[in-house]
Design a protein around this motif. Structure first.
Motif, PDB file in Angstrom:
ATOM      1  N   GLY A  87     -11.388  -5.527 -12.534  1.00 46.35           N
ATOM      2  CA  GLY A  87      -9.993  -5.639 -12.071  1.00 46.35           C
ATOM      3  C   GLY A  87      -9.812  -5.178 -10.605  1.00 46.35           C
ATOM      4  N   SER A  88      -8.600  -5.510 -10.374  1.00 45.63           N
ATOM      5  CA  SER A  88      -7.993  -4.721  -8.884  1.00 45.63           C
ATOM      6  C   SER A  88      -6.712  -4.495  -9.085  1.00 45.63           C
ATOM      7  N   PHE A  89      -6.144  -3.485  -8.218  1.00 44.73           N
ATOM      8  CA  PHE A  89      -4.723  -3.212  -8.320  1.00 44.73           C
ATOM      9  C   PHE A  89      -4.023  -2.721  -7.048  1.00 44.73           C
ATOM     10  N   ALA A  90      -3.027  -2.601  -7.010  1.00 47.84           N
ATOM     11  CA  ALA A  90      -2.235  -2.148  -5.679  1.00 47.84           C
ATOM     12  C   ALA A  90      -1.063  -1.455  -6.091  1.00 47.84           C
ATOM     13  N   LEU A  91      -0.992  -0.277  -5.702  1.00 50.98           N
ATOM     14  CA  LEU A  91       0.411   0.538  -5.871  1.00 50.98           C
ATOM     15  C   LEU A  91       1.308   0.344  -4.948  1.00 50.98           C
ATOM     16  N   PHE A  92       2.630   0.498  -5.423  1.00 50.30           N
ATOM     17  CA  PHE A  92       3.597   0.398  -4.189  1.00 50.30           C
ATOM     18  C   PHE A  92       4.946   1.160  -4.742  1.00 50.30           C
ATOM     19  N   ARG A  93       5.539   1.608  -3.453  1.00 49.10           N
ATOM     20  CA  ARG A  93       7.013   2.028  -3.868  1.00 49.10           C
ATOM     21  C   ARG A  93       8.028   1.196  -3.889  1.00 49.10           C
ATOM     22  N   TYR A  94       9.019   1.162  -4.543  1.00 48.34           N
ATOM     23  CA  TYR A  94       9.923   0.319  -4.580  1.00 48.34           C
ATOM     24  C   TYR A  94      11.611   0.858  -4.244  1.00 48.34           C
ATOM     25  N   GLU A  95      12.427  -0.115  -4.056  1.00 43.24           N
ATOM     26  CA  GLU A  95      13.859   0.427  -4.043  1.00 43.24           C
ATOM     27  C   GLU A  95      14.750  -0.779  -4.514  1.00 43.24           C
ATOM     28  N   LEU A  96      15.312  -0.648  -5.610  1.00 39.69           N
ATOM     29  CA  LEU A  96      16.105  -1.501  -5.949  1.00 39.69           C
ATOM     30  C   LEU A  96      17.521  -2.013  -4.986  1.00 39.69           C
ATOM     31  N   LEU A 128       7.768   2.256 -12.537  1.00 40.07           N
ATOM     32  CA  LEU A 128       8.377   3.359 -13.478  1.00 40.07           C
ATOM     33  C   LEU A 128       9.735   3.536 -13.080  1.00 40.07           C
ATOM     34  N   ALA A 129      10.441   4.114 -14.159  1.00 38.56           N
ATOM     35  CA  ALA A 129      11.692   4.190 -13.922  1.00 38.56           C
ATOM     36  C   ALA A 129      12.364   5.527 -13.283  1.00 38.56           C
ATOM     37  N   ASP A 130      11.870   6.626 -13.287  1.00 44.50           N
ATOM     38  CA  ASP A 130      12.207   7.680 -12.796  1.00 44.50           C
ATOM     39  C   ASP A 130      11.638   8.063 -11.554  1.00 44.50           C
ATOM     40  N   GLU A 131      10.470   7.526 -11.168  1.00 45.56           N
ATOM     41  CA  GLU A 131       9.683   7.654  -9.749  1.00 45.56           C
ATOM     42  C   GLU A 131       9.709   6.316  -9.355  1.00 45.56           C
ATOM     43  N   PRO A 132      10.096   5.999  -8.069  1.00 47.25           N
ATOM     44  CA  PRO A 132      10.123   4.550  -7.455  1.00 47.25           C
ATOM     45  C   PRO A 132       8.578   4.074  -7.165  1.00 47.25           C
ATOM     46  N   ILE A 133       7.557   3.987  -8.158  1.00 40.35           N
ATOM     47  CA  ILE A 133       6.271   3.788  -7.864  1.00 40.35           C
ATOM     48  C   ILE A 133       5.883   2.592  -8.862  1.00 40.35           C
ATOM     49  N   GLY A 134       5.122   1.577  -8.425  1.00 40.59           N
ATOM     50  CA  GLY A 134       4.902   0.754  -9.324  1.00 40.59           C
ATOM     51  C   GLY A 134       3.404  -0.018  -9.016  1.00 40.59           C
ATOM     52  N   ILE A 135       3.127  -0.645  -9.830  1.00 45.60           N
ATOM     53  CA  ILE A 135       1.544  -1.366  -9.680  1.00 45.60           C
ATOM     54  C   ILE A 135       1.602  -2.772 -10.097  1.00 45.60           C
ATOM     55  N   PHE A 136       0.860  -3.594  -9.264  1.00 43.44           N
ATOM     56  CA  PHE A 136       0.418  -4.790  -9.668  1.00 43.44           C
ATOM     57  C   PHE A 136      -1.166  -4.712 -10.095  1.00 43.44           C
ATOM     58  N   ARG A 137      -1.424  -5.312 -11.057  1.00 44.85           N
ATOM     59  CA  ARG A 137      -2.784  -5.313 -11.385  1.00 44.85           C
ATOM     60  C   ARG A 137      -3.254  -6.537 -11.942  1.00 44.85           C
ATOM     61  N   ASP A 177      19.474  -8.021  -8.862  1.00 45.74           N
ATOM     62  CA  ASP A 177      18.542  -9.087  -8.575  1.00 45.74           C
ATOM     63  C   ASP A 177      17.518  -8.995  -7.597  1.00 45.74           C
ATOM     64  N   LYS A 178      17.406  -8.010  -7.040  1.00 48.77           N
ATOM     65  CA  LYS A 178      16.216  -7.652  -5.816  1.00 48.77           C
ATOM     66  C   LYS A 178      15.754  -6.442  -5.697  1.00 48.77           C
ATOM     67  N   VAL A 179      14.456  -6.601  -5.385  1.00 45.39           N
ATOM     68  CA  VAL A 179      13.830  -5.015  -5.168  1.00 45.39           C
ATOM     69  C   VAL A 179      12.851  -5.160  -3.982  1.00 45.39           C
ATOM     70  N   GLN A 180      12.893  -4.200  -3.327  1.00 43.76           N
ATOM     71  CA  GLN A 180      12.439  -4.225  -1.938  1.00 43.76           C
ATOM     72  C   GLN A 180      10.593  -3.318  -2.200  1.00 43.76           C
ATOM     73  N   LEU A 181       9.685  -3.732  -2.113  1.00 43.11           N
ATOM     74  CA  LEU A 181       8.426  -3.249  -2.165  1.00 43.11           C
ATOM     75  C   LEU A 181       7.680  -2.799  -0.809  1.00 43.11           C
ATOM     76  N   LEU A 182       7.322  -1.686  -0.972  1.00 48.42           N
ATOM     77  CA  LEU A 182       6.352  -1.062   0.159  1.00 48.42           C
ATOM     78  C   LEU A 182       5.067  -0.861  -0.221  1.00 48.42           C
ATOM     79  N   PHE A 183       4.109  -1.387   0.304  1.00 44.56           N
ATOM     80  CA  PHE A 183       2.551  -1.300  -0.106  1.00 44.56           C
ATOM     81  C   PHE A 183       2.101  -0.065   1.063  1.00 44.56           C
ATOM     82  N   PRO A 184       1.870   1.108   0.560  1.00 43.37           N
ATOM     83  CA  PRO A 184       1.318   2.146   1.692  1.00 43.37           C
ATOM     84  C   PRO A 184       0.003   1.834   2.123  1.00 43.37           C
ATOM     85  N   GLN A 185      -0.843   1.130   1.404  1.00 43.48           N
ATOM     86  CA  GLN A 185      -2.183   0.688   2.010  1.00 43.48           C
ATOM     87  C   GLN A 185      -2.165  -0.163   3.478  1.00 43.48           C
ATOM     88  N   ASP A 186      -1.154  -1.244   3.600  1.00 43.47           N
ATOM     89  CA  ASP A 186      -1.174  -2.043   4.593  1.00 43.47           C
ATOM     90  C   ASP A 186       0.218  -1.940   5.164  1.00 43.47           C
TER      91      ASP A 186
END
Length: 164
Positions: A74-83, A58-67, A87-96
């Motif tokens: 199907g399966s999915f994982a939500l994550f938070r991100y920081e640009l 998402l552009a306005d909220e630092p949330i994303g999904i892999f599906r 050319d780099k983005v840090q992904l944080l997966f709250p589940q683990d």
């Protein structure tokens, strides 16, 4: 020149160098504005049971999904991100609570009927290459909009003929 003047001059030179470098990097291809606010798909599915990888940030909220999904499963994982730059983005997966530094190259392209190309390196899920179309932008900035965009894309992909 006194010490404060030297520090100010050095800071101004450093800022000018960073700004110039930013312009050079921006013009070289990858752009965070292309990465966020759109749905990316690994490929067009062959049929309604073919599972494909999708990713969206998402552009306005630092949330994303892999599906990874077909029309039925199907399966999915939500994550938070920081640009981190262009050319780099840090992904944080709250589940683990895992963190991953991912290199990306998001750019306009004309490949297989797609308008944009995305290469990811270092992502713990999904594909290494994704594609998107101009009309696959996500307008909202919350999870409901993300889910809605994913559903609409699934319907569009199902209606699309398989790529040759």
């Amino acid at each position: 020149m006194n010490r404060v003047s030297k520090t100010m001059t050095a800071a101004a030179i450093a800022l000018a160098a960073v700004a110039g470098g930013h312009r050079l990097l921006s013009s070289s291809g990858s752009d965070p504005k292309t990465l966020v606010g759109r749905v990316w798909v690994e490929r067009i599915p062959k049929d309604d049971t073919d599972q494909v990888d999708l990713v969206a940030l998402l552009a306005d909220e630092p949330i994303g999904i892999f599906r990874r999904a077909s029309q039925y499963e199907g399966s999915f994982a939500l994550f938070r991100y920081e640009l981190r730059g262009n050319d780099k983005v840090q992904l944080l997966f709250p589940q683990d609570r895992s963190r991953h530094e991912v290199a990306f190259d998001a750019r306009p392209c004309d490949v297989k009927g797609f308008d944009y190309c995305l290469d990811l390196s270092g992502a713990p899920r999904g594909a290494a290459r994704y594609y998107s179309r101009k009309e696959w932008e996500i307008e909202g900035s919350d999870r409901l909009e993300l889910e809605s965009a994913m559903r609409e894309l699934g319907e569009e992909l199902l209606a699309s003929p398989p790529a040759p």
